[in-house]
Design a protein around this motif. Sequence first.
Motif, PDB file in Angstrom:
ATOM      1  N   ALA A 196      -0.975   0.432  -6.099  1.00 59.49           N
ATOM      2  CA  ALA A 196      -0.291   1.687  -5.807  1.00 59.49           C
ATOM      3  C   ALA A 196       0.203   1.702  -4.362  1.00 59.49           C
ATOM      4  CB  ALA A 196      -1.223   2.874  -6.059  1.00 59.49           C
ATOM      5  N   GLY A 197      -0.615   1.179  -3.449  1.00 61.39           N
ATOM      6  CA  GLY A 197      -0.208   1.101  -2.047  1.00 61.39           C
ATOM      7  C   GLY A 197       0.969   0.163  -1.845  1.00 61.39           C
ATOM      8  N   ALA A 198       0.976  -0.951  -2.590  1.00 66.52           N
ATOM      9  CA  ALA A 198       2.084  -1.905  -2.498  1.00 66.52           C
ATOM     10  C   ALA A 198       3.389  -1.269  -2.972  1.00 66.52           C
ATOM     11  CB  ALA A 198       1.769  -3.158  -3.316  1.00 66.52           C
ATOM     12  N   LEU A 199       3.322  -0.505  -4.072  1.00 67.59           N
ATOM     13  CA  LEU A 199       4.524   0.158  -4.578  1.00 67.59           C
ATOM     14  C   LEU A 199       4.998   1.233  -3.606  1.00 67.59           C
ATOM     15  CD1 LEU A 199       6.658   0.528  -6.756  1.00 67.59           C
ATOM     16  CD2 LEU A 199       5.082   2.091  -7.927  1.00 67.59           C
ATOM     17  N   GLN A 200       4.062   1.966  -3.032  1.00 69.33           N
ATOM     18  CA  GLN A 200       4.435   3.005  -2.077  1.00 69.33           C
ATOM     19  C   GLN A 200       5.106   2.390  -0.847  1.00 69.33           C
ATOM     20  OE1 GLN A 200       1.197   5.579  -0.933  1.00 69.33           O
ATOM     21  NE2 GLN A 200       2.568   7.342  -0.995  1.00 69.33           N
ATOM     22  N   TYR A 201       4.588   1.260  -0.387  1.00 69.87           N
ATOM     23  CA  TYR A 201       5.209   0.543   0.726  1.00 69.87           C
ATOM     24  C   TYR A 201       6.623   0.101   0.355  1.00 69.87           C
ATOM     25  CZ  TYR A 201       6.476  -3.625   3.382  1.00 69.87           C
ATOM     26  OH  TYR A 201       7.168  -4.569   4.096  1.00 69.87           O
ATOM     27  N   ALA A 202       6.776  -0.448  -0.847  1.00 73.98           N
ATOM     28  CA  ALA A 202       8.093  -0.918  -1.296  1.00 73.98           C
ATOM     29  C   ALA A 202       9.098   0.234  -1.348  1.00 73.98           C
ATOM     30  CB  ALA A 202       7.982  -1.581  -2.660  1.00 73.98           C
ATOM     31  N   LEU A 203       8.681   1.371  -1.892  1.00 75.95           N
ATOM     32  CA  LEU A 203       9.594   2.510  -2.026  1.00 75.95           C
ATOM     33  C   LEU A 203       9.952   3.130  -0.678  1.00 75.95           C
ATOM     34  CD1 LEU A 203       8.049   4.265  -5.156  1.00 75.95           C
ATOM     35  CD2 LEU A 203      10.254   3.078  -5.041  1.00 75.95           C
ATOM     36  N   LEU A 250      -0.607   7.152  -6.177  1.00 71.58           N
ATOM     37  CA  LEU A 250       0.299   7.606  -5.122  1.00 71.58           C
ATOM     38  C   LEU A 250       0.008   9.036  -4.668  1.00 71.58           C
ATOM     39  CD1 LEU A 250       3.722   6.187  -6.329  1.00 71.58           C
ATOM     40  CD2 LEU A 250       2.264   5.273  -4.570  1.00 71.58           C
ATOM     41  N   ARG A 251      -1.126   9.218  -3.999  1.00 70.30           N
ATOM     42  CA  ARG A 251      -1.438  10.539  -3.458  1.00 70.30           C
ATOM     43  C   ARG A 251      -0.420  10.925  -2.397  1.00 70.30           C
ATOM     44  NH1 ARG A 251      -6.026  13.002  -4.706  1.00 70.30           N
ATOM     45  NH2 ARG A 251      -7.736  11.821  -5.599  1.00 70.30           N
ATOM     46  N   LYS A 252      -0.153  12.201  -2.302  1.00 67.43           N
ATOM     47  CA  LYS A 252       0.841  12.699  -1.356  1.00 67.43           C
ATOM     48  C   LYS A 252       0.297  12.636   0.065  1.00 67.43           C
ATOM     49  CE  LYS A 252       3.775  16.692  -0.499  1.00 67.43           C
ATOM     50  NZ  LYS A 252       4.142  18.017  -0.944  1.00 67.43           N
ATOM     51  N   PRO A 253       0.939  11.856   0.958  1.00 66.21           N
ATOM     52  CA  PRO A 253       0.479  11.809   2.338  1.00 66.21           C
ATOM     53  C   PRO A 253       0.942  13.060   3.079  1.00 66.21           C
ATOM     54  CG  PRO A 253       2.339  10.336   2.049  1.00 66.21           C
ATOM     55  CD  PRO A 253       2.027  10.929   0.698  1.00 66.21           C
ATOM     56  N   GLN A 285      -1.870  -3.977   2.453  1.00 69.02           N
ATOM     57  CA  GLN A 285      -3.109  -3.215   2.400  1.00 69.02           C
ATOM     58  C   GLN A 285      -2.848  -1.857   3.034  1.00 69.02           C
ATOM     59  OE1 GLN A 285      -6.373  -4.692   4.719  1.00 69.02           O
ATOM     60  NE2 GLN A 285      -7.881  -3.459   3.652  1.00 69.02           N
ATOM     61  N   ARG A 286      -2.983  -0.792   2.244  1.00 68.36           N
ATOM     62  CA  ARG A 286      -2.769   0.554   2.768  1.00 68.36           C
ATOM     63  C   ARG A 286      -3.998   0.977   3.553  1.00 68.36           C
ATOM     64  NH1 ARG A 286       0.645   4.589   2.706  1.00 68.36           N
ATOM     65  NH2 ARG A 286      -0.099   6.739   2.676  1.00 68.36           N
ATOM     66  N   LYS A 287      -3.761   1.493   4.757  1.00 66.42           N
ATOM     67  CA  LYS A 287      -4.858   1.896   5.637  1.00 66.42           C
ATOM     68  C   LYS A 287      -4.948   3.414   5.704  1.00 66.42           C
ATOM     69  CE  LYS A 287      -6.804  -0.851   7.584  1.00 66.42           C
ATOM     70  NZ  LYS A 287      -7.968  -1.662   7.132  1.00 66.42           N
ATOM     71  N   GLY A 288      -5.560   4.021   4.699  1.00 66.38           N
ATOM     72  CA  GLY A 288      -5.703   5.473   4.687  1.00 66.38           C
ATOM     73  C   GLY A 288      -4.397   6.162   4.362  1.00 66.38           C
ATOM     74  N   GLN A 289      -4.423   7.501   4.333  1.00 69.68           N
ATOM     75  CA  GLN A 289      -3.234   8.256   3.933  1.00 69.68           C
ATOM     76  C   GLN A 289      -2.140   8.228   4.988  1.00 69.68           C
ATOM     77  OE1 GLN A 289      -2.461   9.569   0.999  1.00 69.68           O
ATOM     78  NE2 GLN A 289      -4.359   8.738   0.201  1.00 69.68           N
TER      79      GLN A 289
END
Length: 200
Positions: free
Chosen positions: A22-29, A58-61, A178-182
Motif C-alpha cells: 500500500a505504501g509503494a502504491l501511495q508513493y507511485a501515485l 491507504l490511510r489518509k495522511p 518503505q513508508r515511514k509513518g503517516q
Amino acid sequence: MEAGTPQSRKVMVIADPTRESAGALQYALSHVLLEEDELVLLHVDTPNSWKNPFITFLRKPSNSQYTTPASLSSSSEGAAAPGGEDFLEEMKQACEVAKPKLRVHVEKVHTESGNKAAIILSQSTAHEVDLLIIGQRRSLSNAILGYRRAGGSLRGSKGVDTAEYLIQNSKCNCVGVQRKGQNAGYLLNTKTYRNFWLLA
C-alpha cells in the motif's frame, strides 16, 4: 506524438495485501505517476501468499500535499472476497480516484514454485516496464545481508528478501519503498541509492 507532450512510461507496482505494498502504491501515485503513464498492478500468488483481508488500505495522511481520497481511507475489515483478492480492486479504485486518466491494468499470476522474484522479473520484462516499484520491509538483518550480497549472485539466497533481489537483478529501474509513518515520508532503495529519505 506532438512536440512538448511528455512521453508515457509503463510503471509496475507489486500488489499484495500488505502495508508495504500500500505504501509503494501511495508513493507511485503521489511522486511518480503522471496522467499519461500506464500502471500495471502485478500480484503473484504463491503457496505462501497472504490470505488475510486487506485492512486499512491507504490511510489518509493529515496535512500532506498528497491527499488520499476519503473513500479509500476506510477499513476493509471483513470485506475480503473468497481468496482475499479484493485488495486488487481497492488498489485499482485508488488509482482511478487519484488519477482518473491513468491507464491501470491488473495482472494476477499463480505459481506453485514459490519463486516470486523470478516471476516478477519475467513479467516486468514481458510488459516492457520502465520502472518497477515494490514495498520493502527493512530490518537490520536483511539490510546487512543485502549490502553484503549486492555485488554477488543472489540466486538461492534465503537471506535476501524479494525487494532486494529485484533491486539488484531487474533490467529496468527498481525502487524499494518503505513508508515511514503517516507524515514522515518514504525511505527509498535502488541499485545506486541506499536509504534515500523522501519527505511526504
